[in-house]
Motif scaffolding. Sequence first.
Motif, PDB file in Angstrom:
ATOM      1  N   ARG A   1       0.864  -1.165  -0.144  1.00 34.18           N
ATOM      2  CA  ARG A   1       0.058  -0.051  -0.001  1.00 34.18           C
ATOM      3  C   ARG A   1       0.893   1.177  -0.056  1.00 34.18           C
ATOM      4  NH1 ARG A   1      -5.457   1.201   3.370  1.00 34.18           N
ATOM      5  NH2 ARG A   1      -5.511   3.489   3.176  1.00 34.18           N
ATOM      6  N   PHE A   2       0.445   2.217  -0.760  1.00 32.21           N
ATOM      7  CA  PHE A   2       1.367   3.463  -0.813  1.00 32.21           C
ATOM      8  C   PHE A   2       0.339   4.627  -0.888  1.00 32.21           C
ATOM      9  CE2 PHE A   2       3.625   0.064  -3.424  1.00 32.21           C
ATOM     10  CZ  PHE A   2       4.648   0.483  -3.084  1.00 32.21           C
ATOM     11  N   ASP A   3       1.003   5.649   0.023  1.00 32.84           N
ATOM     12  CA  ASP A   3       0.176   6.867  -0.043  1.00 32.84           C
ATOM     13  C   ASP A   3       0.611   7.683  -0.979  1.00 32.84           C
ATOM     14  OD1 ASP A   3      -0.629   6.272   2.704  1.00 32.84           O
ATOM     15  OD2 ASP A   3       1.003   6.956   3.577  1.00 32.84           O
ATOM     16  N   VAL A   4      -0.309   8.519  -1.693  1.00 30.46           N
ATOM     17  CA  VAL A   4      -0.092   9.272  -2.916  1.00 30.46           C
ATOM     18  C   VAL A   4      -0.460  10.697  -2.835  1.00 30.46           C
ATOM     19  CG1 VAL A   4      -0.727   9.397  -5.302  1.00 30.46           C
ATOM     20  CG2 VAL A   4      -0.445   7.141  -4.469  1.00 30.46           C
ATOM     21  N   GLN A   5       0.108  11.696  -3.306  1.00 22.97           N
ATOM     22  CA  GLN A   5      -0.328  13.044  -3.169  1.00 22.97           C
ATOM     23  C   GLN A   5       0.050  13.469  -4.639  1.00 22.97           C
ATOM     24  OE1 GLN A   5       1.591  15.528  -0.113  1.00 22.97           O
ATOM     25  NE2 GLN A   5       0.639  17.442  -1.125  1.00 22.97           N
ATOM     26  N   VAL A   6      -0.924  14.227  -5.389  1.00 21.13           N
ATOM     27  CA  VAL A   6      -0.587  14.832  -6.321  1.00 21.13           C
ATOM     28  C   VAL A   6      -1.157  16.002  -6.140  1.00 21.13           C
ATOM     29  CG1 VAL A   6      -1.789  14.888  -8.946  1.00 21.13           C
ATOM     30  CG2 VAL A   6      -1.457  12.517  -7.741  1.00 21.13           C
ATOM     31  N   GLU A   7      -0.166  17.112  -6.686  1.00 21.52           N
ATOM     32  CA  GLU A   7      -0.306  18.518  -6.716  1.00 21.52           C
ATOM     33  C   GLU A   7      -0.471  19.039  -8.180  1.00 21.52           C
ATOM     34  OE1 GLU A   7      -0.344  20.521  -4.054  1.00 21.52           O
ATOM     35  OE2 GLU A   7      -0.059  18.855  -2.667  1.00 21.52           O
ATOM     36  N   THR A   8      -1.365  19.910  -8.444  1.00 23.28           N
ATOM     37  CA  THR A   8      -1.657  20.453  -9.717  1.00 23.28           C
ATOM     38  C   THR A   8      -1.641  22.275  -9.668  1.00 23.28           C
ATOM     39  OG1 THR A   8      -3.966  20.696 -10.051  1.00 23.28           O
ATOM     40  CG2 THR A   8      -2.885  18.740 -10.548  1.00 23.28           C
ATOM     41  N   ARG A   9      -1.132  22.613 -10.726  1.00 21.67           N
ATOM     42  CA  ARG A   9      -1.301  24.101 -10.754  1.00 21.67           C
ATOM     43  C   ARG A   9      -1.333  24.645 -12.276  1.00 21.67           C
ATOM     44  NH1 ARG A   9       2.457  21.388  -9.751  1.00 21.67           N
ATOM     45  NH2 ARG A   9       4.375  21.472 -10.431  1.00 21.67           N
ATOM     46  N   PRO A  10      -2.007  25.665 -12.613  1.00 25.41           N
ATOM     47  CA  PRO A  10      -1.757  26.267 -13.884  1.00 25.41           C
ATOM     48  C   PRO A  10      -0.467  26.445 -14.645  1.00 25.41           C
ATOM     49  CG  PRO A  10      -3.293  27.416 -12.626  1.00 25.41           C
ATOM     50  CD  PRO A  10      -2.440  26.664 -11.685  1.00 25.41           C
ATOM     51  N   ARG A  11      -0.429  25.944 -15.878  1.00 19.94           N
ATOM     52  CA  ARG A  11       1.028  26.106 -16.471  1.00 19.94           C
ATOM     53  C   ARG A  11       1.443  27.496 -16.540  1.00 19.94           C
ATOM     54  NH1 ARG A  11       3.226  22.169 -20.084  1.00 19.94           N
ATOM     55  NH2 ARG A  11       2.257  20.099 -19.607  1.00 19.94           N
ATOM     56  N   ALA A  12       2.536  27.962 -16.597  1.00 18.01           N
ATOM     57  CA  ALA A  12       3.018  29.248 -16.680  1.00 18.01           C
ATOM     58  C   ALA A  12       2.397  29.824 -17.901  1.00 18.01           C
ATOM     59  CB  ALA A  12       4.494  29.489 -16.988  1.00 18.01           C
ATOM     60  N   GLY A  13       1.963  31.006 -17.992  1.00 16.69           N
ATOM     61  CA  GLY A  13       1.023  31.552 -19.243  1.00 16.69           C
ATOM     62  C   GLY A  13      -0.177  31.395 -19.387  1.00 16.69           C
ATOM     63  N   ILE A  14      -0.681  30.556 -18.495  1.00 18.08           N
ATOM     64  CA  ILE A  14      -2.319  29.984 -18.188  1.00 18.08           C
ATOM     65  C   ILE A  14      -2.855  31.089 -17.398  1.00 18.08           C
ATOM     66  CG2 ILE A  14      -3.995  28.308 -17.907  1.00 18.08           C
ATOM     67  CD1 ILE A  14      -2.673  27.947 -20.475  1.00 18.08           C
ATOM     68  N   ALA A  15      -4.103  31.825 -17.762  1.00 20.29           N
ATOM     69  CA  ALA A  15      -4.610  32.753 -16.907  1.00 20.29           C
ATOM     70  C   ALA A  15      -5.154  31.968 -15.390  1.00 20.29           C
ATOM     71  CB  ALA A  15      -5.954  33.390 -17.604  1.00 20.29           C
ATOM     72  N   ASP A  16      -4.939  32.618 -14.407  1.00 18.76           N
ATOM     73  CA  ASP A  16      -5.406  31.924 -13.069  1.00 18.76           C
ATOM     74  C   ASP A  16      -6.263  33.224 -12.310  1.00 18.76           C
ATOM     75  OD1 ASP A  16      -5.859  30.831 -10.611  1.00 18.76           O
ATOM     76  OD2 ASP A  16      -3.527  30.687 -10.216  1.00 18.76           O
ATOM     77  N   PRO A  17      -7.667  33.244 -12.767  1.00 18.64           N
ATOM     78  CA  PRO A  17      -8.299  34.044 -12.264  1.00 18.64           C
ATOM     79  C   PRO A  17      -8.447  34.256 -10.726  1.00 18.64           C
ATOM     80  CG  PRO A  17      -9.702  32.841 -13.694  1.00 18.64           C
ATOM     81  CD  PRO A  17      -8.219  32.512 -13.842  1.00 18.64           C
ATOM     82  N   GLU A  18      -8.450  33.096 -10.196  1.00 19.25           N
ATOM     83  CA  GLU A  18      -8.615  32.888  -8.559  1.00 19.25           C
ATOM     84  C   GLU A  18      -7.388  33.315  -8.028  1.00 19.25           C
ATOM     85  OE1 GLU A  18      -9.998  29.375  -5.603  1.00 19.25           O
ATOM     86  OE2 GLU A  18      -9.612  28.686  -7.470  1.00 19.25           O
ATOM     87  N   GLY A  19      -6.199  33.116  -8.631  1.00 15.71           N
ATOM     88  CA  GLY A  19      -5.029  33.380  -7.893  1.00 15.71           C
ATOM     89  C   GLY A  19      -4.962  34.881  -7.965  1.00 15.71           C
ATOM     90  N   SER A  20      -5.363  35.705  -9.283  1.00 16.54           N
ATOM     91  CA  SER A  20      -5.098  37.094  -9.340  1.00 16.54           C
ATOM     92  C   SER A  20      -6.316  37.714  -8.569  1.00 16.54           C
ATOM     93  CB  SER A  20      -5.553  37.347 -10.908  1.00 16.54           C
ATOM     94  OG  SER A  20      -4.642  36.955 -11.823  1.00 16.54           O
ATOM     95  N   THR A  21      -7.129  37.105  -8.062  1.00 16.60           N
ATOM     96  CA  THR A  21      -8.296  37.484  -7.276  1.00 16.60           C
ATOM     97  C   THR A  21      -7.785  37.576  -5.813  1.00 16.60           C
ATOM     98  OG1 THR A  21     -10.170  37.186  -8.483  1.00 16.60           O
ATOM     99  CG2 THR A  21     -10.716  37.694  -6.244  1.00 16.60           C
ATOM    100  N   ILE A  22      -6.872  36.515  -5.438  1.00 11.94           N
ATOM    101  CA  ILE A  22      -6.402  36.516  -4.008  1.00 11.94           C
ATOM    102  C   ILE A  22      -5.243  37.355  -3.985  1.00 11.94           C
ATOM    103  CG2 ILE A  22      -5.026  35.074  -2.556  1.00 11.94           C
ATOM    104  CD1 ILE A  22      -6.769  32.471  -3.621  1.00 11.94           C
ATOM    105  N   GLU A  23      -4.643  37.581  -4.924  1.00 10.88           N
ATOM    106  CA  GLU A  23      -3.388  38.447  -4.807  1.00 10.88           C
ATOM    107  C   GLU A  23      -3.605  40.152  -4.927  1.00 10.88           C
ATOM    108  OE1 GLU A  23       0.406  39.686  -7.834  1.00 10.88           O
ATOM    109  OE2 GLU A  23      -0.288  37.716  -7.823  1.00 10.88           O
ATOM    110  N   ARG A  24      -4.704  40.358  -5.530  1.00  7.49           N
ATOM    111  CA  ARG A  24      -5.213  41.582  -5.364  1.00  7.49           C
ATOM    112  C   ARG A  24      -5.925  41.880  -3.903  1.00  7.49           C
ATOM    113  NH1 ARG A  24      -7.455  40.545 -10.331  1.00  7.49           N
ATOM    114  NH2 ARG A  24      -9.503  40.165  -9.644  1.00  7.49           N
ATOM    115  N   SER A  25      -6.520  40.933  -3.201  1.00  7.13           N
ATOM    116  CA  SER A  25      -7.229  41.136  -1.949  1.00  7.13           C
ATOM    117  C   SER A  25      -6.254  41.226  -0.823  1.00  7.13           C
ATOM    118  CB  SER A  25      -8.144  39.966  -1.783  1.00  7.13           C
ATOM    119  OG  SER A  25      -9.080  40.011  -2.669  1.00  7.13           O
ATOM    120  N   LEU A  26      -4.951  40.560  -1.078  1.00  8.76           N
ATOM    121  CA  LEU A  26      -4.029  40.670  -0.006  1.00  8.76           C
ATOM    122  C   LEU A  26      -3.645  42.020   0.670  1.00  8.76           C
ATOM    123  CD1 LEU A  26      -1.917  37.507  -1.160  1.00  8.76           C
ATOM    124  CD2 LEU A  26      -3.274  37.609   0.724  1.00  8.76           C
TER     125      LEU A  26
END
Length: 86
Positions: free
Chosen positions: A2-27
């Motif tokens: 039995r193995f524990d698995v963790q998969v992390e995903t993130r938008p590729r460079a150059g791909i719009a990330d509206p959620e990230g942009s909203t967080i950044e503007r709010s900080l």
Amino acid sequence: MRFDVQVETRPRAGIADPEGSTIERSLPALGFEGIQDVRVGKSFRFHVEADDEAAAHALVEDVCARFLTNPVIEDSSITVTEASTV
């Protein structure tokens, strides 16, 4: 085994990330200065049964390619570790 698995995903460079942009503007309004390039991703955690770590990793790569991630717009990283017996 039995193995524990963790998969992390993130938008590729150059791909719009509206959620990230909203967080950044709010900080600054919340008193957090100097934080830049916020990107929001996903994390998947699960267990898998396989003969060995290489087989587990290959299985998870297939699951990611066919179901969990969109390789056109996302980068991902996979961590596979033997599950503890505790």
